[in-house]
Design a protein around this motif. Structure first.
Motif, short mmCIF file in Angstrom:
data_model
loop_
_atom_site.label_atom_id
_atom_site.label_comp_id
_atom_site.label_asym_id
_atom_site.label_seq_id
_atom_site.Cartn_x
_atom_site.Cartn_y
_atom_site.Cartn_z
N LEU A 113 0.82 -1.21 0.00
CA LEU A 113 0.00 0.00 0.00
C LEU A 113 0.86 1.27 0.00
N ALA A 114 2.01 1.19 0.67
CA ALA A 114 2.89 2.37 0.73
C ALA A 114 3.46 2.73 -0.63
N SER A 115 3.45 1.79 -1.57
CA SER A 115 4.01 2.03 -2.90
C SER A 115 2.94 2.28 -3.96
N LYS A 116 1.67 2.27 -3.56
CA LYS A 116 0.58 2.41 -4.53
C LYS A 116 -0.24 3.69 -4.29
N PHE A 117 -0.78 4.20 -5.39
CA PHE A 117 -1.59 5.42 -5.33
C PHE A 117 -2.90 5.27 -6.10
N ASP A 118 -3.26 4.06 -6.49
CA ASP A 118 -4.42 3.86 -7.37
C ASP A 118 -5.70 3.47 -6.62
N ARG A 119 -5.62 3.18 -5.32
CA ARG A 119 -6.77 2.84 -4.47
C ARG A 119 -7.40 1.49 -4.84
N GLU A 120 -6.77 0.71 -5.71
CA GLU A 120 -7.37 -0.53 -6.19
C GLU A 120 -7.64 -1.52 -5.05
N ILE A 121 -6.65 -1.74 -4.20
CA ILE A 121 -6.79 -2.72 -3.13
C ILE A 121 -7.85 -2.26 -2.13
N LEU A 122 -7.86 -0.98 -1.80
CA LEU A 122 -8.87 -0.46 -0.88
C LEU A 122 -10.27 -0.63 -1.46
N LEU A 139 -13.11 -2.90 0.45
CA LEU A 139 -14.32 -2.26 0.95
C LEU A 139 -15.52 -2.44 0.04
N GLN A 140 -15.26 -2.93 -1.19
CA GLN A 140 -16.33 -3.11 -2.18
C GLN A 140 -17.06 -1.80 -2.46
N ILE A 141 -16.27 -0.74 -2.65
CA ILE A 141 -16.82 0.57 -2.99
C ILE A 141 -16.01 1.15 -4.15
N GLU A 142 -16.49 2.25 -4.71
CA GLU A 142 -15.82 2.90 -5.82
C GLU A 142 -14.81 3.94 -5.31
N LYS A 143 -13.93 4.36 -6.21
CA LYS A 143 -12.90 5.34 -5.85
C LYS A 143 -13.53 6.64 -5.39
N VAL A 144 -14.62 7.05 -6.04
CA VAL A 144 -15.29 8.29 -5.66
C VAL A 144 -15.85 8.21 -4.24
N ASP A 145 -16.24 7.00 -3.80
CA ASP A 145 -16.76 6.82 -2.45
C ASP A 145 -15.65 7.05 -1.42
N ILE A 146 -14.44 6.58 -1.74
CA ILE A 146 -13.31 6.81 -0.84
C ILE A 146 -13.04 8.30 -0.69
N GLN A 147 -13.12 9.01 -1.80
CA GLN A 147 -12.91 10.46 -1.75
C GLN A 147 -13.99 11.15 -0.91
N LEU A 166 -1.45 3.60 1.71
CA LEU A 166 -1.29 3.33 3.13
C LEU A 166 -1.76 4.52 3.97
N GLN A 167 -1.45 5.73 3.53
CA GLN A 167 -1.92 6.92 4.23
C GLN A 167 -3.45 7.02 4.18
N ILE A 168 -4.02 6.66 3.04
CA ILE A 168 -5.49 6.66 2.91
C ILE A 168 -6.10 5.64 3.85
N LEU A 169 -5.48 4.46 3.94
CA LEU A 169 -5.96 3.42 4.86
C LEU A 169 -5.95 3.93 6.29
N ASP A 170 -4.85 4.57 6.70
CA ASP A 170 -4.75 5.10 8.07
C ASP A 170 -5.80 6.19 8.31
N ALA A 171 -6.05 7.01 7.29
CA ALA A 171 -7.02 8.09 7.44
C ALA A 171 -8.43 7.55 7.62
N ILE A 172 -8.82 6.56 6.81
CA ILE A 172 -10.15 5.96 6.93
C ILE A 172 -10.29 5.26 8.27
N SER A 173 -9.25 4.54 8.69
CA SER A 173 -9.29 3.83 9.96
C SER A 173 -9.44 4.80 11.13
#
Length: 257
Positions: A197-206, A210-218, A237-244
């Motif tokens: 996650l620390a090396s990715k920026f595409d939100r694919e795994i998240l 979560l079974q949601i779309e990228k716009v939902d994460i935003q 990884l930062q996005i994961l920490d923020a949601i958590s």
């Protein structure tokens, strides 16, 4: 008539045991190769999306991971298209399973480089440089990270303002999908997943977890009062920490209510 009934009982019993065996976790061993040249691929990240465990391939392209029939394995490697594979019985029976990854084709466009207009005076040039407010910092002893920059509300205020809206995504996601939030906690505990996650920026795994779309994460992060700069530039990884972090605040408020 009795022999027939006995046969039926034995048949249903064997089917029941067979189904139980399929659900039991086992270890899968397979190899990942380049689809173009069949060469084995080292350091490919493999994640079981159902059990939230991860591993990487060795120098021979091999990996071993815990899984059950119908689990979904997610494969990721820089420069290659991510792949999802459904676990089948044959993958346990045969040890020569190969997973092929396809290289991504990038169409490079013209890039215009605009240098900073420097004056030669340090105090003036420093003030003219763009500032990235998307950094996160951590405090020793605390497991929660924080976004740098000015924020208009405290952790409690930002969530309170969000959950008072009955149509808000925070209530819909956090309140109705607690199992997905459990997956987020497991992701934070797995070192292999955190490294990926620390090396990715595409939100694919998240999105898969979560079974949601990228716009939902935003939308979730917007409602949690994270800045647009952070949402667009932070790694996964930062996005994961923020949601958590937002989820933990949501639980605190729910207990008080």
């Amino acid at each position: 008539m009795r022999p027939f009934l006995l046969f039926v009982c034995i048949l249903f019993t064997s089917i029941a045991f067979s189904q139980q065996d399929e659900a039991v976790d086992q270890e899968i061993t397979a190899v990942v190769v380049n689809a173009q040249n069949e060469k084995t691929m080292e350091s490919v990240h493999v994640i079981n999306l159902n059990q939230v465990v991860g591993t990487i391939t060795n120098e021979k392209g091999e990996f071993t991971i815990s899984a059950a029939v119908n689990d979904t394995l997610y494969f990721s490697f820089l420069g290659f298209k991510s792949q999802k594979i459904r676990v089948t019985n044959d993958m346990f029976k045969f040890e020569d399973t190969k997973i092929s990854l396809t290289e991504l084709a990038y169409a490079l466009e013209e890039v215009i480089v605009r240098p900073y207009q420097l004056t030669g005076y340090l105090e003036i040039d420093v003030k003219n440089l763009p500032i990235n407010n998307a950094y996160q910092y951590s405090i020793s002893g605390l497991s929660v990270g924080y976004e740098a920059g000015n924020k208009s509300a405290s952790a409690v205020t930002k969530v309170l303002g969000a959950i008072l809206n009955p149509a808000d995504l925070l209530r819909n996601l956090f309140g109705k999908q607690p199992n997905q939030m459990k997956k987020l906690r497991k992701m934070k505990e797995d070192d292999q997943i955190r490294d990926l996650l620390a090396s990715k920026f595409d939100r694919e795994i998240l999105m898969e977890m979560l079974q949601i779309e990228k716009v939902d994460i935003q939308d979730i992060l917007n409602n949690c009062n994270y800045s647009k700069s952070f949402i667009t530039t932070a790694n996964d990884l930062q996005i994961l920490d923020a949601i958590s972090s937002c989820y933990e605040d949501f639980k605190v408020l729910n207990r008080k209510n």
